[in-house]
Scaffold this motif. Sequence first.
Motif, PDB file in Angstrom:
ATOM      1  N   ASN A  18       0.738  -1.493   0.064  1.00 58.87           N
ATOM      2  CA  ASN A  18       0.414  -0.053   0.292  1.00 58.87           C
ATOM      3  C   ASN A  18       0.871   1.410   0.264  1.00 58.87           C
ATOM      4  O   ASN A  18       0.464   2.969  -0.574  1.00 58.87           O
ATOM      5  CB  ASN A  18      -0.693   0.182   1.040  1.00 58.87           C
ATOM      6  CG  ASN A  18      -2.114  -1.093   0.944  1.00 58.87           C
ATOM      7  OD1 ASN A  18      -1.885  -1.508   0.323  1.00 58.87           O
ATOM      8  ND2 ASN A  18      -2.959  -1.473   2.394  1.00 58.87           N
ATOM      9  N   THR A  19       1.974   0.775   0.751  1.00 54.82           N
ATOM     10  CA  THR A  19       2.806   2.264   0.905  1.00 54.82           C
ATOM     11  C   THR A  19       4.467   1.980  -0.318  1.00 54.82           C
ATOM     12  O   THR A  19       4.885   0.890  -1.318  1.00 54.82           O
ATOM     13  CB  THR A  19       3.201   2.421   1.822  1.00 54.82           C
ATOM     14  OG1 THR A  19       4.297   1.055   2.293  1.00 54.82           O
ATOM     15  CG2 THR A  19       2.480   2.657   2.799  1.00 54.82           C
ATOM     16  N   PHE A  20       5.280   3.612  -1.140  1.00 55.02           N
ATOM     17  CA  PHE A  20       5.762   3.209  -2.026  1.00 55.02           C
ATOM     18  C   PHE A  20       6.834   4.309  -1.402  1.00 55.02           C
ATOM     19  O   PHE A  20       6.628   4.874  -0.935  1.00 55.02           O
ATOM     20  CB  PHE A  20       4.889   2.935  -3.194  1.00 55.02           C
ATOM     21  CG  PHE A  20       5.863   3.059  -4.374  1.00 55.02           C
ATOM     22  CD1 PHE A  20       5.942   1.499  -4.723  1.00 55.02           C
ATOM     23  CD2 PHE A  20       6.795   3.882  -4.979  1.00 55.02           C
ATOM     24  CE1 PHE A  20       7.452   1.380  -5.685  1.00 55.02           C
ATOM     25  CE2 PHE A  20       7.647   3.824  -6.013  1.00 55.02           C
ATOM     26  CZ  PHE A  20       7.766   2.561  -6.673  1.00 55.02           C
ATOM     27  N   SER A  21       8.556   3.363  -1.614  1.00 58.78           N
ATOM     28  CA  SER A  21       9.369   4.699  -1.630  1.00 58.78           C
ATOM     29  C   SER A  21      10.546   4.526  -2.740  1.00 58.78           C
ATOM     30  O   SER A  21      10.068   3.668  -3.517  1.00 58.78           O
ATOM     31  CB  SER A  21       9.710   3.880  -0.911  1.00 58.78           C
ATOM     32  OG  SER A  21       9.057   3.610   0.742  1.00 58.78           O
ATOM     33  N   ILE A  22      10.878   5.776  -3.158  1.00 60.95           N
ATOM     34  CA  ILE A  22      11.143   6.266  -3.705  1.00 60.95           C
ATOM     35  C   ILE A  22      12.219   6.985  -3.598  1.00 60.95           C
ATOM     36  O   ILE A  22      12.331   8.198  -2.550  1.00 60.95           O
ATOM     37  CB  ILE A  22      10.207   7.032  -5.051  1.00 60.95           C
ATOM     38  CG1 ILE A  22       9.542   6.489  -5.992  1.00 60.95           C
ATOM     39  CG2 ILE A  22      11.527   7.344  -6.205  1.00 60.95           C
ATOM     40  CD1 ILE A  22       8.389   7.443  -6.220  1.00 60.95           C
ATOM     41  N   PRO A  23      13.771   6.488  -3.568  1.00 59.69           N
ATOM     42  CA  PRO A  23      15.325   6.376  -2.870  1.00 59.69           C
ATOM     43  C   PRO A  23      15.916   7.648  -4.121  1.00 59.69           C
ATOM     44  O   PRO A  23      16.241   6.772  -4.384  1.00 59.69           O
ATOM     45  CB  PRO A  23      15.687   5.431  -2.245  1.00 59.69           C
ATOM     46  CG  PRO A  23      15.440   4.386  -2.890  1.00 59.69           C
ATOM     47  CD  PRO A  23      13.733   4.547  -3.625  1.00 59.69           C
ATOM     48  N   TRP A  24      15.723   8.683  -4.003  1.00 58.48           N
ATOM     49  CA  TRP A  24      16.254   9.508  -5.002  1.00 58.48           C
ATOM     50  C   TRP A  24      17.254   9.280  -5.124  1.00 58.48           C
ATOM     51  O   TRP A  24      18.523   9.419  -6.394  1.00 58.48           O
ATOM     52  CB  TRP A  24      15.635  10.878  -4.802  1.00 58.48           C
ATOM     53  CG  TRP A  24      14.297  10.920  -5.384  1.00 58.48           C
ATOM     54  CD1 TRP A  24      13.202  10.995  -4.609  1.00 58.48           C
ATOM     55  CD2 TRP A  24      13.500  10.203  -7.295  1.00 58.48           C
ATOM     56  NE1 TRP A  24      12.201  11.335  -4.997  1.00 58.48           N
ATOM     57  CE2 TRP A  24      11.974  11.271  -5.975  1.00 58.48           C
ATOM     58  CE3 TRP A  24      13.836  10.760  -8.108  1.00 58.48           C
ATOM     59  CZ2 TRP A  24      11.841  11.119  -7.082  1.00 58.48           C
ATOM     60  CZ3 TRP A  24      13.300  10.151  -8.954  1.00 58.48           C
ATOM     61  CH2 TRP A  24      11.669  10.408  -8.923  1.00 58.48           C
ATOM     62  N   LEU A  25      18.324   9.002  -3.802  1.00 61.51           N
ATOM     63  CA  LEU A  25      19.667   9.051  -4.556  1.00 61.51           C
ATOM     64  C   LEU A  25      20.269   8.121  -3.909  1.00 61.51           C
ATOM     65  O   LEU A  25      21.420   7.915  -4.701  1.00 61.51           O
ATOM     66  CB  LEU A  25      20.250  10.913  -3.005  1.00 61.51           C
ATOM     67  CG  LEU A  25      19.989  11.919  -3.317  1.00 61.51           C
ATOM     68  CD1 LEU A  25      20.025  12.924  -3.042  1.00 61.51           C
ATOM     69  CD2 LEU A  25      20.603  12.262  -5.191  1.00 61.51           C
ATOM     70  N   ASN A  26      19.798   6.983  -2.272  1.00 59.17           N
ATOM     71  CA  ASN A  26      20.398   6.409  -1.919  1.00 59.17           C
ATOM     72  C   ASN A  26      19.745   5.057  -3.071  1.00 59.17           C
ATOM     73  O   ASN A  26      18.640   4.493  -2.346  1.00 59.17           O
ATOM     74  CB  ASN A  26      20.166   5.677  -0.684  1.00 59.17           C
ATOM     75  CG  ASN A  26      21.302   5.192   0.493  1.00 59.17           C
ATOM     76  OD1 ASN A  26      22.417   4.477   0.123  1.00 59.17           O
ATOM     77  ND2 ASN A  26      20.872   4.788   1.624  1.00 59.17           N
ATOM     78  N   THR A  27      20.215   4.327  -3.804  1.00 52.58           N
ATOM     79  CA  THR A  27      19.635   3.928  -4.736  1.00 52.58           C
ATOM     80  C   THR A  27      21.147   3.660  -5.825  1.00 52.58           C
ATOM     81  O   THR A  27      22.109   4.473  -5.627  1.00 52.58           O
ATOM     82  CB  THR A  27      18.285   3.877  -5.480  1.00 52.58           C
ATOM     83  OG1 THR A  27      18.314   3.011  -6.547  1.00 52.58           O
ATOM     84  CG2 THR A  27      18.305   4.806  -6.354  1.00 52.58           C
ATOM     85  N   GLY A  28      21.158   2.059  -6.166  1.00 51.20           N
ATOM     86  CA  GLY A  28      21.870   1.963  -6.684  1.00 51.20           C
ATOM     87  C   GLY A  28      22.557   2.351  -8.648  1.00 51.20           C
ATOM     88  O   GLY A  28      22.980   2.822  -8.385  1.00 51.20           O
TER      89      GLY A  28
END
Length: 521
Positions: A331-341
């Motif tokens: 139901n929730t979603f996260s977008i790690p703009w910087l801390n992602t490969g």
Amino acid sequence: MFTQQLSPVGGSLGWSALVATIPLVTVFVLLGVVRTKAYVAALAGLLASFVVALAVYGMPVAQALSGAVQGAVFGLFPIMWIVVNALWIYRMTVYTRHFDVLRRSFGQVSSDTRIQGLIVAFCFGALMEALAGFGAPVAICSVMLVALGFTPLKAAAVSLVANTAPVAFGAMGTPVITLAQVTGLPLHTVASVVGRQTPVLALFVPLLLVIIIDGWRGLRETWLPALVCGVAFALAQFAVSNYVAPELADIAASLLSAGALVLTIRRRPVESMEDSRAEVVRAYAPYGIIIVIFAIGQIPPVKALLNQATWTFHWPLLDVHSSSGKPVSGNTFSIPWLNTGGTLVLIAGIITALVLRVPIKTAVAEWGRTVRELRFAILTVTAVLALAYVMNLSGQTTTIGFFIAGAGAALAFLSPVLGWFGVAVSGSDTSANALFGALQVTAAGRTGLAPELLAAANSSGGVLGKMISPQNLTIAAVAAQLPGSEGVMLRKVLPWSVGLLVVMCVIVVLQSGSVLGWMLP
């Protein structure tokens, strides 16, 4: 609100599980038997998942569509985001001819293609898995092997099979960290048990790789360096995951295995080194930059700073509850703009462009060409992830999971199969752990088996499903410049995937009893 049902077909868990497999069977039959293009198979599977979700599970149309969009977004970011940027770096090294320098440098280590395959696919690939994951090792290693003279199909197969032993501790330990979170078990306990299972795979994988590269002759002639490579990796992964930190297990294992392999072989240069030391340094620089950037990104203050750019929000139109009445994590979603490969690789790519002296205009143009080259891969991966999310949110995946978990005495054998199935669908050991980790612990409580054993088996069995995941097959096909050959690759690697899975199942069964019970902490 939509509440998932476990047994929507006549109240039968077995019949419901059979119906729930229709989308997956659709994908694999179209890929492996009918031999359609991967994106066609993925879209057909997505359509089948919609039909089952709406007609059988009673999921509202709006929520099914919203779930599919969420899966597609996840396929774009972070998965294809890292693949695009990793291949972009490769394209810049080709443009500047530094990849030729790198190839000649590997030739100086050994002229034996079997040894080169171990260094690139197993050792370097494990390092990329440790730092990035999400398809980057397969993408980078496939193109490197092709440049070293491997046929595209063999390069892809070697990269896919090699990307097994390090997966459970890949992306700085993300899969086992997720497993600990969803099961409530201590991270050290989970990592310790996984670190006593996947190292066994590491003993076999280098031997399998030399067989894939050069048949049984390859095994006869290079069994010793392959075995030394596997033993070094296994010992390091076991020791670091159990006694240091799971986040560092694959970094230590990849470096130690590479060092042991180089010390074991006899160096037989095939040509005098025609490149200057400065050019050789530049050729290795992109990969050194990637390592440094990812290492900096794991420093706690830096990681905390990067995490501040993460968006977490309730996904529109989704209000899904499990059969127990609890809201699901989807139901929730996260977008790690910087801390992602992908973002870290992008930063490494910008620095690489400066080091290799690639003009800004050329670097941007190469990035655009990379996206264009990957357009069908992007469509395939987004369709596969949309399919996976519809199956997960509608309850299809949970039905299959509960059916397998109800195997009673056979659960110890089937527990790795559940993880294998989860990764085959999602392409991610992290996702499979999030899906089935808690279920494994619940099933263990019903059968009297150790919960940490079955939880670990989910992750350890899952790593063997990665090589047959449609999204990984597509990544390998594009990287090896064989678009549309996913079905051929599936048939080539499926026997190895199933064979190693059986080995892992036997290990877990023996660990659940007195034979190998001493292996558990």
